[in-house]
Design a protein around this motif. Structure first.
Motif, PDB file in Angstrom:
ATOM      1  N   GLY A 110       0.805  -1.215   0.000  1.00 39.68           N
ATOM      2  CA  GLY A 110       0.000   0.000   0.000  1.00 39.68           C
ATOM      3  C   GLY A 110       0.838   1.264   0.000  1.00 39.68           C
ATOM      4  O   GLY A 110       0.538   2.216  -0.694  1.00 39.68           O
ATOM      5  N   PHE A 111       1.940   1.230   0.759  1.00 41.68           N
ATOM      6  CA  PHE A 111       2.745   2.442   0.886  1.00 41.68           C
ATOM      7  C   PHE A 111       3.533   2.748  -0.391  1.00 41.68           C
ATOM      8  O   PHE A 111       4.044   3.837  -0.547  1.00 41.68           O
ATOM      9  CB  PHE A 111       3.662   2.379   2.117  1.00 41.68           C
ATOM     10  CG  PHE A 111       4.778   1.373   2.010  1.00 41.68           C
ATOM     11  CD1 PHE A 111       6.049   1.774   1.633  1.00 41.68           C
ATOM     12  CD2 PHE A 111       4.540   0.031   2.263  1.00 41.68           C
ATOM     13  CE1 PHE A 111       7.069   0.852   1.535  1.00 41.68           C
ATOM     14  CE2 PHE A 111       5.551  -0.889   2.168  1.00 41.68           C
ATOM     15  CZ  PHE A 111       6.817  -0.482   1.791  1.00 41.68           C
ATOM     16  N   ILE A 112       3.621   1.756  -1.315  1.00 39.61           N
ATOM     17  CA  ILE A 112       4.234   2.017  -2.613  1.00 39.61           C
ATOM     18  C   ILE A 112       3.129   2.237  -3.648  1.00 39.61           C
ATOM     19  O   ILE A 112       3.215   3.091  -4.526  1.00 39.61           O
ATOM     20  CB  ILE A 112       5.107   0.825  -3.057  1.00 39.61           C
ATOM     21  CG1 ILE A 112       6.103   0.475  -1.967  1.00 39.61           C
ATOM     22  CG2 ILE A 112       5.840   1.139  -4.359  1.00 39.61           C
ATOM     23  CD1 ILE A 112       6.811  -0.826  -2.207  1.00 39.61           C
ATOM     24  N   MET A 113       2.056   1.445  -3.488  1.00 39.42           N
ATOM     25  CA  MET A 113       0.936   1.492  -4.420  1.00 39.42           C
ATOM     26  C   MET A 113       0.260   2.858  -4.449  1.00 39.42           C
ATOM     27  O   MET A 113      -0.025   3.405  -5.513  1.00 39.42           O
ATOM     28  CB  MET A 113      -0.066   0.408  -4.010  1.00 39.42           C
ATOM     29  CG  MET A 113      -1.309   0.373  -4.841  1.00 39.42           C
ATOM     30  SD  MET A 113      -0.966  -0.313  -6.462  1.00 39.42           S
ATOM     31  CE  MET A 113      -1.432  -1.995  -6.168  1.00 39.42           C
ATOM     32  N   VAL A 114       0.004   3.403  -3.239  1.00 37.73           N
ATOM     33  CA  VAL A 114      -0.742   4.656  -3.171  1.00 37.73           C
ATOM     34  C   VAL A 114      -0.007   5.791  -3.914  1.00 37.73           C
ATOM     35  O   VAL A 114      -0.599   6.432  -4.784  1.00 37.73           O
ATOM     36  CB  VAL A 114      -1.085   5.015  -1.707  1.00 37.73           C
ATOM     37  CG1 VAL A 114      -1.640   6.419  -1.595  1.00 37.73           C
ATOM     38  CG2 VAL A 114      -2.089   4.006  -1.161  1.00 37.73           C
ATOM     39  N   PRO A 115       1.295   6.036  -3.639  1.00 33.51           N
ATOM     40  CA  PRO A 115       1.987   7.061  -4.422  1.00 33.51           C
ATOM     41  C   PRO A 115       2.034   6.751  -5.912  1.00 33.51           C
ATOM     42  O   PRO A 115       1.876   7.646  -6.744  1.00 33.51           O
ATOM     43  CB  PRO A 115       3.415   7.058  -3.842  1.00 33.51           C
ATOM     44  CG  PRO A 115       3.334   6.370  -2.544  1.00 33.51           C
ATOM     45  CD  PRO A 115       2.161   5.471  -2.591  1.00 33.51           C
ATOM     46  N   ALA A 116       2.215   5.441  -6.252  1.00 32.56           N
ATOM     47  CA  ALA A 116       2.274   5.074  -7.670  1.00 32.56           C
ATOM     48  C   ALA A 116       0.960   5.380  -8.376  1.00 32.56           C
ATOM     49  O   ALA A 116       0.930   5.864  -9.502  1.00 32.56           O
ATOM     50  CB  ALA A 116       2.604   3.590  -7.820  1.00 32.56           C
ATOM     51  N   MET A 117      -0.155   5.135  -7.712  1.00 29.04           N
ATOM     52  CA  MET A 117      -1.469   5.399  -8.308  1.00 29.04           C
ATOM     53  C   MET A 117      -1.676   6.884  -8.524  1.00 29.04           C
ATOM     54  O   MET A 117      -2.207   7.311  -9.542  1.00 29.04           O
ATOM     55  CB  MET A 117      -2.574   4.871  -7.391  1.00 29.04           C
ATOM     56  CG  MET A 117      -2.756   3.381  -7.461  1.00 29.04           C
ATOM     57  SD  MET A 117      -3.859   2.894  -6.141  1.00 29.04           S
ATOM     58  CE  MET A 117      -4.711   1.557  -6.935  1.00 29.04           C
ATOM     59  N   ILE A 118      -1.267   7.674  -7.541  1.00 28.59           N
ATOM     60  CA  ILE A 118      -1.472   9.123  -7.635  1.00 28.59           C
ATOM     61  C   ILE A 118      -0.526   9.733  -8.670  1.00 28.59           C
ATOM     62  O   ILE A 118      -0.951  10.444  -9.574  1.00 28.59           O
ATOM     63  CB  ILE A 118      -1.266   9.799  -6.268  1.00 28.59           C
ATOM     64  CG1 ILE A 118      -2.300   9.276  -5.266  1.00 28.59           C
ATOM     65  CG2 ILE A 118      -1.374  11.316  -6.386  1.00 28.59           C
ATOM     66  CD1 ILE A 118      -2.093   9.761  -3.852  1.00 28.59           C
TER      67      ILE A 118
END
Lengths: 308, 251
Positions: free
Chosen positions: A196-204
């Motif tokens: 999540g902590f990598i996914m969230v920035p990647a999505m944004i």
């Protein structure tokens, strides 16, 4: 009260585990991340074998992410199309990851790899988040909030296989979320985290998704990725400790609820700065462990991983 | 698991005495037994202690060696590679006892004990720990020392031999402590009666360490049906998460 963990094969204090689950749950509820990146290092710290910590952490995340998905699904903040595409990549990535993990374990480099990945990713994300939220905090003090460009066109928008993601209000190539999903699946398997902590920035920042659907969608795909990791670890390395996962779970369920209440009372940049500090502290601790000369240069590995 | 109650010892010692009287017709008789022949690892297991007691005829000393199931162990050494401490060297040992404990009677001085152990090829430092692959003797010695040291830290090997108390009339007893991380399997408990530096008689006592109840079921399930175990682990976590979502979500 001591509790003997059948797969980890050590006995730990049950209140220590419950407390750990509670604190991690509190932080993840407060910051809206899965908390896997804290669970694995914390478990290793109390003496759980790293392989068991990674696999059981994934098992516990199945439960936390389901709770999260339910909450977001009620608020209609899950983009199922995007989630499904990310998931296809995630399954491929996490499957490769589990086998890489097994290979590295035979070479005796799995601890190094886990630590290095944590240091690099937590360090980078912590710094970025710290800088970004620091600027946001300064801007809000000066009261000169400026809006950046809403949508930037890059080479990525020229890729084929375009799909319309309605809830995210995006029309982009499926290859982009597929690649992001694969990479995060790989990391999830190697680090025992949902990502999540990598996914969230990647999505944004990479996919350009609106913040409102980011948390729910990432949890949706994480749920399936961690389930896949749990299954494959149980199947190939027999390192999933169900008792450990369940005790952590009980603590974290309560912690998450308290954390959500506290988190709701904080301002955005304030809490992002706190999260950034937490992430940076974890990565610094792991970096120091790699750099400072260990008390004993030697370590043992009993064949079969579990002392049999 | 609780320590054996004192009254158990009081009951056991006369029993040992009867055993030795029964066998008194033969010379050099050595009898010994353990307070338990199996250690059960249950949910609350936090290590245990067994009482080893026995009797021997005539003068001499007693040595007890408890050794756990053998397994293959790889010893890894870290060294600094561009600023980071990374596992670089490794040496594999084929048959390393998972648990090792030596105890001796007090009148056997440390140097004598070492002598006896070496001559009979059974002692702590004389474990048959030879690397699986051919390597330089100096390097083998370094890694062997490291292996013993790490095992001591885990409390699976003892740095010093334990003490066998002599109660009188040829009766002896000693306590053997097993930590919570004790490996499961079949153990060898060997008792040696040493006269003038030579083993006059020996006896063996069976001992098994195994998981029982829920711990055993979960472990067997995970190893015998890994796919099903994985599926059940996901299902249980999913139900727990779903339940939590339902309970706390209704607001």
């Amino acid at each position: 009260m001591q509790l003997y963990l059948p797969i980890a094969e050590i006995s730990v204090n049950v209140f220590l585990l419950l407390g750990m689950g509670g604190v991690i749950g509190f932080l993840s509820g407060m910051f809206g991340v899965g908390g896997g990146f804290l669970t694995t290092p914390a478990l290793i710290l109390i003496g759980i074998p790293p392989a068991v910590a990674v696999a059981s952490g994934a098992n516990q995340l199945v439960a936390t992410s389901i709770t999260g998905v339910i909450a977001h699904w009620r608020r209609r903040s899950v983009d199922f199309t995007m989630g499904a595409v990310l998931l296809c990549g995630g399954i491929v990535g996490s499957t490769i990851g589990v086998y890489v993990f097994k290979l590295l374990r035979e070479l005796g480099q799995v601890d190094l790899m886990i630590s290095l990945l944590y240091v690099v990713f937590l360090g980078a994300i912590g710094l970025l988040m710290f800088a970004e939220s620091g600027r946001a905090l300064l801007r809000s003090r000066r009261g000169t909030a400026r809006r950046g460009k809403l949508h930037q066109h890059t080479w990525m928008h020229g890729l084929p296989f375009k799909i319309r993601f309605r809830r995210s209000r995006l029309y982009i190539s499926a290859l982009m979320p597929l690649t992001v999903g694969t990479l995060i699946g790989l990391l999830a398997a190697l680090m025992g985290v949902g990502g999540g902590f990598i996914m969230v920035p990647a999505m944004i920042y990479l996919l350009g998704m609106p913040t409102s659907v980011v948390a729910g969608t990432s949890l949706f795909q994480i749920l399936f990725v961690v389930a896949n990791v749990t299954f494959l670890q149980a199947y190939t390395t027999q390192t999933v400790d169900l008792v450990l996962a369940l005790v952590l779970l009980v603590g974290s369920v309560v912690g998450v609820q308290l954390g959500t209440l506290v988190g709701a009372k904080m301002s955005g940049p304030q809490f992002r700065i706190l999260l950034a500090l937490l992430v940076l502290a974890t990565s610094t601790k792991l970096l120091l462990d790699l750099v400072i000369e260990p008390a004993d240069l030697f370590s043992l590995q009993v064949a079969d991983g579990n002392g049999h | 698991m609780p320590r054996p109650a004192p009254f158990a010892e009081i009951l056991l010692l006369p029993l040992a005495f009867l055993l030795v009287l029964g066998g008194a017709a033969r010379a050099n008789t050595l009898v010994a037994d353990l307070s338990e022949h199996e250690i059960k690892i249950t949910t609350g297991f936090a290590g245990t202690e067994l009482l080893l007691f026995g009797a021997n005829q005539g003068a001499g000393n007693v040595i007890v060696i408890v050794s756990g199931p053998d397994s293959e162990v790889t010893v890894r050494k870290k060294s600094r590679v561009s600023g980071l401490w990374i596992n670089t060297d490794s040496v594999r040992f084929d048959t390393v006892p998972g648990f090792y404990h030596v105890a001796a009677t007090e009148s056997l001085s440390a140097s004598d004990l070492n002598e006896v152990l070496r001559e009979n090829g059974v002692g702590f430092r004389y474990l048959n720990l030879n690397p699986a692959d051919e390597i330089a003797p100096v390097q083998a010695a370094t890694f062997r020392e490291a292996l013993l040291r790490r095992k001591e830290v885990l409390r699976l090997y003892a740095a010093k031999p334990g003490l066998i108390e002599v109660v009188g009339g040829g009766l002896f007893r000693t306590r053997v402590r097993f930590p919570a991380n004790v490996p499961t399997g079949q153990y060898h408990v060997d008792v040696y009666h040493v006269v003038d530096g030579w083993v006059a008689s020996t006896t063996s006592i069976p001992l098994t360490v195994h998981k029982v109840g829920m711990e055993a079921s979960i472990f067997r399930f995970a190893h015998d049906y890994p796919a099903l175990y994985g599926a059940v682990a996901i299902l249980i976590a999913a139900l727990a998460g779903y339940g939590a979502g339902m309970v706390f979500g209704r607001r």
